[in-house]
Write a protein that holds these residues in place. Sequence first.
Motif, PDB file in Angstrom:
ATOM      1  N   VAL A   1     -21.190  38.619  23.567  1.00 27.36           N
ATOM      2  CA  VAL A   1     -20.733  39.380  22.404  1.00 27.36           C
ATOM      3  C   VAL A   1     -21.842  39.465  21.364  1.00 27.36           C
ATOM      4  N   GLY A   2     -21.674  40.418  20.442  1.00 27.00           N
ATOM      5  CA  GLY A   2     -22.635  40.597  19.371  1.00 27.00           C
ATOM      6  C   GLY A   2     -22.559  39.486  18.354  1.00 27.00           C
ATOM      7  N   PRO A   3     -23.605  39.364  17.521  1.00 23.32           N
ATOM      8  CA  PRO A   3     -23.658  38.262  16.551  1.00 23.32           C
ATOM      9  C   PRO A   3     -22.492  38.232  15.581  1.00 23.32           C
ATOM     10  N   GLU A   4     -21.899  39.397  15.283  1.00 28.12           N
ATOM     11  CA  GLU A   4     -20.791  39.425  14.326  1.00 28.12           C
ATOM     12  C   GLU A   4     -19.517  38.806  14.878  1.00 28.12           C
ATOM     13  N   LYS A   5     -19.427  38.691  16.198  1.00 27.19           N
ATOM     14  CA  LYS A   5     -18.197  38.199  16.831  1.00 27.19           C
ATOM     15  C   LYS A   5     -18.363  36.833  17.480  1.00 27.19           C
ATOM     16  N   ARG A   6     -19.513  36.222  17.361  1.00 28.83           N
ATOM     17  CA  ARG A   6     -19.765  34.993  18.115  1.00 28.83           C
ATOM     18  C   ARG A   6     -18.936  33.815  17.633  1.00 28.83           C
ATOM     19  N   ILE A   7     -18.707  33.717  16.328  1.00 29.41           N
ATOM     20  CA  ILE A   7     -17.881  32.621  15.832  1.00 29.41           C
ATOM     21  C   ILE A   7     -16.476  32.719  16.416  1.00 29.41           C
ATOM     22  N   TRP A   8     -15.925  33.933  16.417  1.00 32.64           N
ATOM     23  CA  TRP A   8     -14.591  34.137  16.984  1.00 32.64           C
ATOM     24  C   TRP A   8     -14.585  33.820  18.474  1.00 32.64           C
ATOM     25  N   ALA A   9     -15.621  34.264  19.169  1.00 33.59           N
ATOM     26  CA  ALA A   9     -15.681  34.023  20.610  1.00 33.59           C
ATOM     27  C   ALA A   9     -15.705  32.536  20.916  1.00 33.59           C
TER      28      ALA A   9
ATOM     29  N   ALA B   1       0.918  10.984  15.048  1.00 33.17           N
ATOM     30  CA  ALA B   1      -0.046  11.277  16.115  1.00 33.17           C
ATOM     31  C   ALA B   1      -0.300  12.775  16.230  1.00 33.17           C
ATOM     32  N   THR B   2       0.741  13.578  16.038  1.00 28.88           N
ATOM     33  CA  THR B   2       0.589  15.032  16.106  1.00 28.88           C
ATOM     34  C   THR B   2      -0.270  15.540  14.950  1.00 28.88           C
ATOM     35  N   ILE B   3      -0.032  15.001  13.754  1.00 22.05           N
ATOM     36  CA  ILE B   3      -0.870  15.375  12.603  1.00 22.05           C
ATOM     37  C   ILE B   3      -2.320  14.975  12.866  1.00 22.05           C
ATOM     38  N   GLY B   4      -2.500  13.796  13.463  1.00 26.23           N
ATOM     39  CA  GLY B   4      -3.845  13.355  13.802  1.00 26.23           C
ATOM     40  C   GLY B   4      -4.526  14.283  14.790  1.00 26.23           C
ATOM     41  N   LYS B   5      -3.764  14.786  15.745  1.00 29.74           N
ATOM     42  CA  LYS B   5      -4.352  15.700  16.736  1.00 29.74           C
ATOM     43  C   LYS B   5      -4.689  17.046  16.114  1.00 29.74           C
ATOM     44  N   ILE B   6      -3.874  17.498  15.147  1.00 25.82           N
ATOM     45  CA  ILE B   6      -4.196  18.746  14.441  1.00 25.82           C
ATOM     46  C   ILE B   6      -5.555  18.618  13.750  1.00 25.82           C
ATOM     47  N   GLY B   7      -5.732  17.507  13.019  1.00 28.98           N
ATOM     48  CA  GLY B   7      -6.998  17.299  12.326  1.00 28.98           C
ATOM     49  C   GLY B   7      -8.169  17.165  13.275  1.00 28.98           C
ATOM     50  N   ALA B   8      -7.988  16.413  14.365  1.00 25.93           N
ATOM     51  CA  ALA B   8      -9.074  16.216  15.327  1.00 25.93           C
ATOM     52  C   ALA B   8      -9.447  17.530  16.017  1.00 25.93           C
ATOM     53  N   SER B   9      -8.456  18.371  16.309  1.00 29.83           N
ATOM     54  CA  SER B   9      -8.721  19.658  16.964  1.00 29.83           C
ATOM     55  C   SER B   9      -9.514  20.574  16.053  1.00 29.83           C
ATOM     56  N   CYS B  10      -9.122  20.628  14.789  1.00 28.55           N
ATOM     57  CA  CYS B  10      -9.852  21.455  13.830  1.00 28.55           C
ATOM     58  C   CYS B  10     -11.289  20.953  13.680  1.00 28.55           C
ATOM     59  N   ALA B  11     -11.450  19.648  13.559  1.00 24.72           N
ATOM     60  CA  ALA B  11     -12.790  19.073  13.413  1.00 24.72           C
ATOM     61  C   ALA B  11     -13.641  19.333  14.646  1.00 24.72           C
ATOM     62  N   PHE B  12     -13.040  19.228  15.821  1.00 23.06           N
ATOM     63  CA  PHE B  12     -13.764  19.439  17.073  1.00 23.06           C
ATOM     64  C   PHE B  12     -14.263  20.879  17.175  1.00 23.06           C
ATOM     65  N   ALA B  13     -13.428  21.835  16.779  1.00 24.87           N
ATOM     66  CA  ALA B  13     -13.817  23.246  16.844  1.00 24.87           C
ATOM     67  C   ALA B  13     -14.912  23.572  15.835  1.00 24.87           C
ATOM     68  N   VAL B  14     -14.823  22.965  14.643  1.00 29.82           N
ATOM     69  CA  VAL B  14     -15.808  23.235  13.587  1.00 29.82           C
ATOM     70  C   VAL B  14     -17.158  22.623  13.926  1.00 29.82           C
ATOM     71  N   LEU B  15     -17.147  21.458  14.566  1.00 32.71           N
ATOM     72  CA  LEU B  15     -18.369  20.677  14.707  1.00 32.71           C
ATOM     73  C   LEU B  15     -19.446  21.398  15.500  1.00 32.71           C
ATOM     74  N   PHE B  16     -19.058  22.098  16.561  1.00 35.16           N
ATOM     75  CA  PHE B  16     -20.070  22.789  17.365  1.00 35.16           C
ATOM     76  C   PHE B  16     -20.751  23.870  16.536  1.00 35.16           C
ATOM     77  N   LEU B  17     -19.961  24.651  15.815  1.00 36.37           N
ATOM     78  CA  LEU B  17     -20.532  25.692  14.959  1.00 36.37           C
ATOM     79  C   LEU B  17     -21.357  25.074  13.837  1.00 36.37           C
ATOM     80  N   TYR B  18     -20.819  24.060  13.195  1.00 33.41           N
ATOM     81  CA  TYR B  18     -21.461  23.431  12.043  1.00 33.41           C
ATOM     82  C   TYR B  18     -22.818  22.828  12.418  1.00 33.41           C
ATOM     83  N   SER B  19     -22.832  22.030  13.496  1.00 36.47           N
ATOM     84  CA  SER B  19     -24.093  21.402  13.893  1.00 36.47           C
ATOM     85  C   SER B  19     -25.091  22.432  14.391  1.00 36.47           C
ATOM     86  N   GLY B  20     -24.609  23.521  15.004  1.00 32.92           N
ATOM     87  CA  GLY B  20     -25.505  24.582  15.439  1.00 32.92           C
ATOM     88  C   GLY B  20     -26.175  25.288  14.274  1.00 32.92           C
ATOM     89  N   GLU B  21     -25.492  25.357  13.137  1.00 37.05           N
ATOM     90  CA  GLU B  21     -26.057  25.996  11.949  1.00 37.05           C
ATOM     91  C   GLU B  21     -26.971  25.054  11.165  1.00 37.05           C
TER      92      GLU B  21
END
Length: 562
Positions: free
Chosen positions: A214-222, A422-442
């Motif tokens: 995909v193009g650069p404008e859509k990579r975060i979504w992808a 535990a469910t609230i904990g998984k919500i937070g961990a999932s959000c953090a996991f998704a952000v981390l790849f993008l964040y560290s890449g930037e």
Amino acid sequence: MHYDGVFSYIGQFGRYQKFVYLLICVPQIFSAIQTLLSVFILHIPKHRCHPESIISKPLGGPYQIPTIDDIKPNNVTVHLQCEILNMRQNSTEIEVKVLQNMIYRCSKWEYDRTYFEMTYAMENNLVCERKTDTTLVMVLFMAGFTAGSLFTGIMSDAFGRKKTLMTSIVLISIPNIILSFVSNFVVFGTLRFISGFAVGGLLGTGYVIGVELVGPEKRIWAGIIFEFFWAAGEMLLALAAYYIRNWKYLNLVVTIPSLIFLSYIWLLPESPRWLLVKGRAKEAEEILQKTAKYNKTSLPHNLFEKHYLESNQTVPIWTICRYPKLVLECLVIIYDWMMTSMVFYGLGMNAGNLAGSIYVNFFMQSFAEVIGFAGCIAFLHKVGRKPVFIVSIEISGIACLATFIPVVYLGPDYQWLTLVFATIGKIGASCAFAVLFLYSGEIFPTVIRNSALGIGTFFARAGGMAAPYIVNMVMHVEGDLGKTLPMVIFGVSSVIAGFLSFYLPETRYKDLPESIEDWLSYTKNTDISRKKQIETESLQKTPEIQELQELRTETSEKDPFI
């Protein structure tokens, strides 16, 4: 030539790209299934020595079969989890002192079949002295996951994305079908290692293809939408396990459909970006022409014969050792990768240790990922990478620590709170996991980005390998402490990760750093970057700048690679 200029011709995310992207995402459903399958096929339900058990070696003594006097009617026989206890009864009281030859190990067990008809652990009696074997198999899978992430990345760069992906598809389907017909523990563990290797290849190679597609404008979504298919796989696994209580049939049902992905040999194209890097411009252009055709756009012929590819000059990753500030940032990111991955995978594996139905617990943990990924999309651009990561990982840590309250201080009527926390904990961990790849890449500059992300993901897999050991501490630590210890460890690790991440810079509204010098000059104040962006936007509204932009637009329409 910048390859991204191609997307001005074929479109950022057109019809054909969506089709190929869907092809890449669907196998991730089965990656998630295989990763968490151990929760069900290796589950050890409540058990005790079978009344008809063949009595073998007594505790602390030689092999001995109990005599008739030992089992006479006035004795009390208690069947424990791992031993048969034969206590001599005097009148109405039971002697506190139990003779050594009255405690015997058993070789046959009966299991609570409320939730499972048969698991591999039940079938092979992986209990008592062998209870750590289940942990070993889970660790073997994560070790394969780690090896797969590493070696398939090398294979992907050397032999192509498509060949590597097809190899992973074969390894995730054929060996896992064979698994259902295996009873030997060594073979079983080896096949699970191969399965983990395949998952590492599917995730790593699939992600790369999706981002390059995909193009650069859509990579975060992808990159983030990719994660939703993982969550869907976990929820499907919960439903399948609920209706299929025998591990062999469950494994076959969730594995056989993956054979359809063998058709990708005809459906999936090679990555044009990889082909260009390898100097195979003609093949790349054929694929891009096909993409343009299905997207109802046009691409000039012989496009790549008139231009050359620009490449960034990389530097060794150890170059950063000369800069203590950068070393510290790297160490923080590595710790974040390890702990986020450990908590993310560990909470899924820990579903069987929570109060209530394992199927409901696991499904809720899986659905929590959907909420976490959606929240990530909602706040990522509005708030920024750093605040979203810190808040989400702190929420995860606090929620995990809170599970201690209902277990230790509240009665049985409040044990449902452990699932809520535990469910609230998984919500937070999932959000953090998704952000981390993008964040560290930037954060990392272009010259070391691939190497740095490779190191980060390696330590993420190491954290995943630690997760089974932490989850299965409940087997070795008795009482309330054993029930809460895994969640406490997850909670403390997450809270520390959140506090350490305050040291990292914000990347919102900033250009990606290209060099080590750019990385060093990163300001920690996002307001300054935002102010500069506003000033730039105001400047661009002046007549002189608009005239220059129009001239540049006319030129770029003729040749977008200028």
